[in-house]
Write an enzyme that holds these catalytic residues in place. Structure first.
Site, mmCIF file in Angstrom:
data_model
loop_
_atom_site.group_PDB
_atom_site.id
_atom_site.type_symbol
_atom_site.label_atom_id
_atom_site.label_comp_id
_atom_site.label_asym_id
_atom_site.label_seq_id
_atom_site.Cartn_x
_atom_site.Cartn_y
_atom_site.Cartn_z
ATOM 1 N N GLY A 260 0.808 -1.221 0.000
ATOM 2 C CA GLY A 260 0.000 0.000 0.000
ATOM 3 C C GLY A 260 0.839 1.267 0.000
ATOM 4 O O GLY A 260 2.055 1.228 -0.206
ATOM 5 N N ARG B 293 12.845 0.016 14.086
ATOM 6 C CA ARG B 293 12.846 0.898 12.909
ATOM 7 C C ARG B 293 13.801 2.091 13.062
ATOM 8 O O ARG B 293 14.529 2.399 12.129
ATOM 9 C CB ARG B 293 11.428 1.373 12.578
ATOM 10 C CG ARG B 293 10.438 0.226 12.308
ATOM 11 C CD ARG B 293 9.138 0.675 11.676
ATOM 12 N NE ARG B 293 9.337 1.107 10.318
ATOM 13 C CZ ARG B 293 9.407 2.350 9.927
ATOM 14 N NH1 ARG B 293 9.251 3.331 10.795
ATOM 15 N NH2 ARG B 293 9.617 2.646 8.671
ATOM 16 N N CYS C 81 22.652 -2.317 25.185
ATOM 17 C CA CYS C 81 24.049 -1.881 25.125
ATOM 18 C C CYS C 81 24.502 -1.645 23.690
ATOM 19 O O CYS C 81 25.343 -2.385 23.166
ATOM 20 C CB CYS C 81 24.924 -2.941 25.783
ATOM 21 S SG CYS C 81 24.359 -3.260 27.443
ATOM 22 N N GLU C 82 23.931 -0.669 23.038
ATOM 23 C CA GLU C 82 24.313 -0.299 21.678
ATOM 24 C C GLU C 82 24.021 1.179 21.537
ATOM 25 O O GLU C 82 22.941 1.644 21.940
ATOM 26 C CB GLU C 82 23.432 -1.012 20.644
ATOM 27 C CG GLU C 82 23.525 -2.491 20.654
ATOM 28 C CD GLU C 82 23.882 -3.082 19.301
ATOM 29 O OE1 GLU C 82 24.260 -2.329 18.377
ATOM 30 O OE2 GLU C 82 23.783 -4.313 19.196
ATOM 31 N N TYR D 56 5.371 -3.133 11.518
ATOM 32 C CA TYR D 56 6.796 -3.441 11.601
ATOM 33 C C TYR D 56 7.381 -3.037 12.959
ATOM 34 O O TYR D 56 8.524 -2.623 13.057
ATOM 35 C CB TYR D 56 7.560 -2.776 10.431
ATOM 36 C CG TYR D 56 6.947 -3.105 9.078
ATOM 37 C CD1 TYR D 56 6.985 -4.407 8.585
ATOM 38 C CD2 TYR D 56 6.297 -2.133 8.315
ATOM 39 C CE1 TYR D 56 6.401 -4.727 7.364
ATOM 40 C CE2 TYR D 56 5.707 -2.442 7.100
ATOM 41 C CZ TYR D 56 5.766 -3.736 6.635
ATOM 42 O OH TYR D 56 5.170 -4.053 5.429
#
Ligand code: LLP
Length: 406
Positions: free
Chosen positions: A231, A304, A334-335, A362
């Site tokens: 869509g 996302r 931890c990033e 998502y």
């Protein structure tokens, strides 16, 4: 002022179900689905909700009740559709790497169509259909080579992408498929990408596909349906998204008098803005260069922003009188990439609730257990009623498949 999901204050949802929590508005789901059926009414399309956007069984069940078909890309998604009471005869099997087991499962279930993406896949489906003494309804996903003008990770209709059969090879592939005794050609399909904010590539793709439809008809290969894939995009911030009626009118004009049933596979635009990720502020950390609002949701809940630098609007559930400050909204993982929003103006303190908007598509479907975090709970809100549609995962459930090895 406090914010509500339909008639329920978000604070009540947090109290009852905890955080992080995905909350979906049923009215918003209905509105989005009606948006498609009304805009495309003159073409009476089959809307096949793309399950990958949000595969929760209750969401699938809800769309099935609205009359939706489904677009699936795995045996797992087919199992979900069937478990939720969806109709296999309204289900399209897309995907670039269907396994033998998945094809057999879908053939036995009686799916409406396999969107085939390569010559070896044609051979594979023919062989399995012959073995099972069945006829497989098929279409070819043709790559129309148009630029969808979206994020490169979610653009799928360019020559350089792995998807579909090249436009120049499509006629030969159809001829080859037409010779297979256990395949019945029923349609043609394309899908050029996701989060499309411009109508022209969709219309251009449709134009190019219809040229093939006419060539095929001239050779005696007649199609029943035209599947234009996913869509339109949604508003995350201030995007100008395509108007469905303009899309529908353009498609109707292009199809003209051809006897083709329209199939659409929208995902994001049916669930995206119906869902919100509700999270609690754990700490506010004010630094020399940057401020951080640490929340209890993270990239494992909504990946996302980390994956595509995607923007999701973030706001406090309770509006405060304190001065707002600029901060990155980050999770406990931890990033450095574990952020949900950057440089946001917020007035909040520890214990407050924040809403991460447009998280219905998502979001939960791409969640993981990274950092051994339990996956969030999900609720479906209908007016003043909130139904738990996925329980918060437990550590026992997370570890269950590994206990045998100890
Ligand atoms: N049909 C096919 C064959 C697809 O590959 C997709 C999405 C859809 C339909 C649904 O497209 P939509 O209506 O949602 O645009 N994870 C990414 C999006 C990946 C989309 C992949 N295919 C994101 O979070 O933006």
């Amino acid at each position: 002022m406090t914010l509500y999901c339909e008639n329920i204050p978000y604070s009540h949802l947090a109290e009852e179900f905890g955080t992080p929590l995905y909350a979906y508005s049923q009215a918003a789901l209905n509105e989005a689905f009606d948006g498609y059926t009304q805009a495309f009414a003159a073409l009476n399309p089959l809307i096949c909700y793309a399950v990958k956007a949000n595969g929760n069984l209750s969401i699938i069940k809800h769309f099935a009740a609205l009359g939706s078909g489904f677009d699936i890309v795995s045996g797992g998604e087919l199992a979900r559709v069937l478990a939720a009471g969806g109709d296999a005869a309204k289900t399209i099997f897309s995907g670039v790497g269907k396994s033998e087991a998945e094809i057999e499962f879908a053939l036995n279930a009686g799916v409406k169509c396999f969107n085939m993406e390569s010559l070896p896949e044609i051979d594979r489906i023919q062989a399995i259909a012959a073995r099972l003494d069945k006829t497989a309804p098929v279409s070819l996903r043709v790559n129309p080579d148009v630029d969808p003008k979206t994020h490169p990770y979610i653009s799928t209709g360019l020559k350089a992408n792995k998807f579909g059969i090249a436009y120049a090879d499509a006629l030969a592939a159809y001829r080859y498929a037409a010779q297979q005794p256990n395949l019945k050609i029923v349609g043609i399909d394309c899908h050029i990408g996701s989060q499309l904010t411009d109508l022209s590539p969709l219309v251009e793709a449709c134009e190019r596909i219809l040229i093939l439809v006419d060539h095929l008809a001239a050779e005696g290969i007649f199609l029943q349906h035209l599947d234009l894939g996913g869509g339109v995009g949604i508003v995350y911030r201030d995007e100008n998204v395509p108007d469905l009626k303009s899309y529908a009118d353009a498609v109707q004009k292009l199809i003209g008098s051809r006897n083709l049933k329209l199939v659409l596979e929208p995902g994001r635009s049916l669930v995206g803005n119906a869902g919100t990720l509700l999270t609690k502020v754990e700490f506010v950390k004010k630094g020399e260069e940057k401020n951080f609002v640490m929340v209890d949701a993270a990239m494992n809940d909504l990946m996302r922003p980390a994956l595509y630098a995607a923007y999701h609007h973030i706001e406090a559930v309770e509006q405060k009188n304190t001065a707002p400050f600029t901060a990155d909204v980050v999770g406990p993982i931890c990033e450095t990439g574990d952020f949900l929003g950057k440089d946001r103006e917020l007035a909040c303190e520890a214990g407050d609730l924040l809403l991460i908007r447009s998280a219905g598509a998502y979001g939960a479907s791409m969640a993981s257990n990274y950092n051994a975090r339990n996956r969030a709970a999900e609720v479906l809100v209908n007016g003043s009623e909130a139904k738990l549609i996925r329980q918060r995962e437990t550590l026992e459930q997370q570890m269950a498949n590994e206990l045998d090895c100890l």
